[in-house]
Design a protein around this motif. Structure first.
Motif: not given
Length: 131
Positions: A24-32
């Motif tokens: 989830i943290v990696l996904l949030v970073i990618l989306l940002a």
């Protein structure tokens, strides 16, 4: 580091909760990052316009006291990049006077060459060259 720690600890302990948190943290970073990239391209014209405006305002400080660093920076950029002014050589006219540019704008640099309107000058603006 925290994200990497979550992933490593989740993999070592084989903990699904930690691995899910890592994902989830990696996904949030990618989306940002994707959102910032899109915003950058959408507002690139506005950023360019504001940068040119700020640089032209900075030209007004060229001959003021306590701005030797600014003067040297402009001289070095213009000499190295073979350019003159922000968009073109006429950007210097409100600062130095009509038909006057810094000597570093001259193709053949010599003392006082920027005061002569017949001297060949670098016609390209420095903003485009540096960009």
């Amino acid at each position: 580091m925290v994200t990497g720690f979550l992933g490593c600890l989740g993999a070592i302990k084989e903990n699904k909760c930690l691995l899910l948190s890592f994902f989830i943290v990696l996904l949030v970073i990618l989306l940002a990052e994707l959102i910032l990239l899109i915003l950058f391209f959408v507002y690139m014209d506005k950023v360019n316009e504001n940068a040119k405006k700020d640089l032209k305002e900075g030209l007004l400080l060229y001959h003021t006291e306590n701005n030797v660093g600014l003067k040297n920076a402009w001289n070095i950029i213009q000499a190295e990049m073979r350019c003159c002014g922000v968009t073109d050589y006429t950007d210097w006219y409100p600062v130095l006077g009509e038909n006057t540019v810094p000597d570093r704008c001259c193709m053949e640099n010599s003392q006082g060459c920027g005061r002569n309107a017949t001297t060949p000058l670098w016609r390209t603006g420095c903003y485009e060259k540096v960009k």
